[in-house]
Design a protein around this motif. Structure first.
Motif, short mmCIF file in Angstrom:
data_model
loop_
_atom_site.label_atom_id
_atom_site.label_comp_id
_atom_site.label_asym_id
_atom_site.label_seq_id
_atom_site.Cartn_x
_atom_site.Cartn_y
_atom_site.Cartn_z
N UNK A 195 0.86 -1.41 0.24
CA UNK A 195 0.24 -0.03 -0.38
C UNK A 195 0.94 1.36 0.01
N UNK A 196 0.50 1.73 -0.37
CA UNK A 196 2.07 2.85 -0.89
C UNK A 196 1.90 4.27 -1.20
N UNK A 197 -0.03 4.59 -0.55
CA UNK A 197 0.00 5.64 0.01
C UNK A 197 -0.06 6.34 1.45
N UNK A 198 -0.29 6.95 2.38
CA UNK A 198 -0.37 7.58 3.44
C UNK A 198 -1.85 9.15 3.10
N UNK A 199 -2.21 8.77 4.86
CA UNK A 199 -3.37 10.02 4.71
C UNK A 199 -3.38 10.61 6.27
N UNK A 200 -4.02 11.96 6.07
CA UNK A 200 -4.11 12.67 7.39
C UNK A 200 -5.33 14.07 7.45
N UNK A 201 -5.37 14.82 8.26
CA UNK A 201 -6.17 15.47 8.78
C UNK A 201 -5.78 16.68 7.63
N UNK A 202 -6.27 17.26 6.68
CA UNK A 202 -5.51 18.41 5.93
C UNK A 202 -5.29 19.33 6.57
N UNK A 203 -6.34 19.69 7.54
CA UNK A 203 -5.60 20.92 8.00
C UNK A 203 -4.49 21.40 9.09
N UNK A 204 -4.08 20.06 10.12
CA UNK A 204 -3.49 20.06 10.69
C UNK A 204 -3.06 18.47 11.22
N UNK A 205 -2.19 18.77 11.99
CA UNK A 205 -1.67 17.88 12.62
C UNK A 205 -2.76 17.87 14.09
N UNK A 206 -2.85 16.83 14.95
CA UNK A 206 -3.27 17.10 16.08
C UNK A 206 -2.20 16.45 16.93
N UNK A 207 -0.78 16.28 16.98
CA UNK A 207 -0.51 15.78 18.21
C UNK A 207 1.22 16.26 17.89
N UNK A 208 1.88 15.97 19.31
CA UNK A 208 3.31 16.67 19.14
C UNK A 208 4.24 15.73 19.92
N UNK A 209 5.46 15.61 19.89
CA UNK A 209 6.15 14.85 20.50
C UNK A 209 6.90 15.69 21.29
N UNK A 210 7.27 15.24 22.46
CA UNK A 210 7.41 16.59 23.05
C UNK A 210 8.84 16.01 23.93
N UNK A 211 10.23 15.84 22.87
CA UNK A 211 12.04 15.57 23.58
C UNK A 211 12.18 16.24 24.48
N UNK A 212 11.90 15.62 25.98
CA UNK A 212 12.22 16.27 27.30
C UNK A 212 12.73 14.64 27.54
#
Length: 557
Positions: A195-212
């Motif tokens: 499967x060669x495709x990915x998808x996401x919500x268009x307007x914005x990402x809904x998460x962050x990865x906090x690197x501490x």
């Protein structure tokens, strides 16, 4: 799409506070329910999960016994769609797992639905297509950072059948989440993922990865200097002082990258009614701290300007990366490298892979000043010579190592020509460099050699690109990956059984230094290769060199 067809499998190790924020934000911003969530916890001595378990009692809690077995059990018990999660993720905007699963159900060519990507994560694929607020793109042809990685464990929804197949087909033991993520790499992804495709919500990402989670003074994240972010300090903040991450305030921050820094690590502090007098006292105290730090700030300001102007270049003689590799190709000498971790240890500090040991510190000081015709000693070229174009993060680091620089000037030898300790991580050091030529020279160094590698068990297993394939033969000898110096006597005793016709390559953190030195004195040709094999693999995969990625690169495997 029914909720019972969707499962969330979360990995956590030593981070109850962050896990709390993951679960709280997931339930706040999505249509997930507690009973859909399975948490695989890897126990860390002294870290307490009882409180977070009590806060989310309907989730399925599993203390890790055997990661691969526990993972397979969780996948088998899951619904038809699975979203993996890591405890350093915080969700920030509303999304629907049911809608994402429905999209996968009606778009057979889409491999996964990402919750972390969207138009705010730039640049995004220019040739993406859109369906009712969903962005879809071909991950195989995408060149944009993050959009060409089809398999990740932060927050992408996959079909259970695809997940189970990938796990079942993996030949190597899946020891932890890093190994799970490594089942797909640049070499095999086109073959393993039809499967060669990915998808996401268009307007914005809904998460962050906090690197501490700073565990010592190396690779600081800039978080409030008065508060440590190692797992034990955060465990105390969470379990003893009642602090949690403020997911509402984190959600108000704007982000254009997936991995964010300490400015997102926002704590909820207990509300207290401070009197005007208490507020005044606090302000006076803070002003006093600012005044006391002023001389140090002036020193660092001047030191940085002197460094940038090349004033320190006459302090020590160090070959640059290119000349270092050329010298190694032209000689049969052994080499050992002294870098930031070793300097920290010599200064009496603990580093991620090794607790401070006074005997090790003394040995490192001796090695820094070693006198031997057949042993080359390396220190970081960029510490002294601001000539090469560094990656943005390493450019900042070069201005933040005044203490280490001063230590080298005080304890290094003026009559010695050092090699560059950083030649083993050139991809992460330099922004603009001839990496193809660099790694061709590194490959030539190993070509047709009989090599024995001494390293931590499993540290090399997940590399998709193997520089050691150039060797005529490769044997392995394993040692503890963490605090290896505590087992030094047995490591050395075992190493002395290696045939002296073989080149010994050591990748064992600070413990590699005395091991190289002792084997060299016993007549071995021995190399302290450090991160070289990992750096080559990362280069071939063309991984991004963001601050978060570089910090992760230097953390113990």
């Amino acid at each position: 799409m029914e909720k019972n067809q969707i499962s969330v499998i979360v990995f956590s190790k030593g981070r109850p506070m962050q896990l709390h924020a993951y679960l709280e934000s997931l339930l706040k911003f999505s249509d997930a329910a507690e009973e859909q969530i399975t948490i695989l916890c890897c126990e860390t001595e002294g870290i307490r999960y009882d409180k977070v378990m009590e806060c989310f009692p309907q989730a399925v809690w599993k203390k890790e016994e055997n990661f691969e077995t526990d993972l397979k059990d969780a996948v088998m018990a899951a619904g038809e769609y699975i979203m993996f999660g890591c405890d350093d993720v915080v969700f920030t905007h509303a999304f629907s797992l049911c809608k994402a699963a429905a999209y996968l159900g009606s778009h057979d060519k889409v491999f996964g639905f990402s919750m972390r990507l969207g138009h705010n994560i730039t640049p995004y694929p220019s040739n993406a297509v859109y369906y009712n607020g969903v962005m879809e793109w071909n991950w195989e042809t995408a060149v944009e950072q993050h959009y060409s990685y089809p398999w990740e464990l932060d927050c992408t929804l996959y079909r259970k059948e695809d997940v189970a197949r990938l796990i079942d087909e993996e030949e190597k033991v899946i020891k932890n989440p890093n190994y799970l993520e490594a089942v797909i790499n640049a070499d095999n992804r086109s073959e393993k993922l039809p499967r060669k495709y990915l998808a996401c919500n268009k307007e914005r990402g809904c998460a962050v990865v906090i690197t501490v989670n700073r565990v010592q003074d190396s690779y600081q994240n800039g978080f409030d200097d008065s508060m440590m972010t190692d797992v034990y300090s955060l465990d105390k903040l969470y379990n003893d002082e009642g602090n949690t991450l403020d997911v509402d305030r984190i959600a108000q921050q704007e982000n254009h990258v997936v991995h964010v820094g300490a400015e997102y690590f926002i704590l909820r502090k207990a509300r207290k009614g401070y009197s005007a007098n208490l507020v005044w006292k606090k302000r006076v105290k803070e002003a006093g701290k600012t005044v006391s730090k002023f001389p140090k700030k002036c020193y660092h300001y001047v030191e940085r300007r002197l460094y940038r102007r090349g004033v320190f270049e006459r302090k020590l003689s160090i070959l640059n990366t290119k000349k270092t590799l050329r010298l190694l190709l032209e000689t049969d000498k052994s080499f050992v490298r002294i870098g930031e971790s070793e300097i920290q240890l010599m200064q009496g500090k603990t580093v991620p892979s090794q607790h401070f040991d006074p005997k090790l510190a003394r040995r490192l000081r001796k090695i820094l000043r070693a006198e031997s015709d057949n042993l080359l000693v390396g220190i970081p070229y960029y510490y002294v010579y601001p000539r090469e174009k560094l990656t943005p993060y390493m450019e900042i680091r070069s201005l933040s190592v005044a203490d280490q620089r001063r230590f080298l000037f005080r304890h290094g030898r003026k009559d010695v020509r050092y090699i560059d300790a950083g030649f083993t991580q050139a991809y992460h050091l330099y922004e603009d460099y001839d990496f193809e030529k660099h790694f061709k020279m590194a490959a030539k160094l190993l070509a047709d050699k009989d090599v024995t590698v001494i390293c931590g068990e499993g540290t090399l297993d997940r590399f998709g690109y193997r520089l050691l394939d150039r060797c005529r033969s490769v044997a392995y000898q394993y040692a503890p990956g963490m605090d290896a110096y505590a087992s030094y006597a047995s490591i050395l005793r075992k190493a002395l059984r290696i045939d002296k016709s073989r080149i010994v390559c050591v990748a064992l953190g600070p413990t590699a230094k005395p091991l190289v030195y002792d084997l060299h004195r016993k007549g071995y040709r021995v190399w302290d290769i450090g991160h070289l094999l990992k750096d080559y693999d990362t280069y071939r995969k063309q991984k991004p060199r963001t601050e978060a990625e570089i910090i992760q690169f230097y953390m113990p495997d």
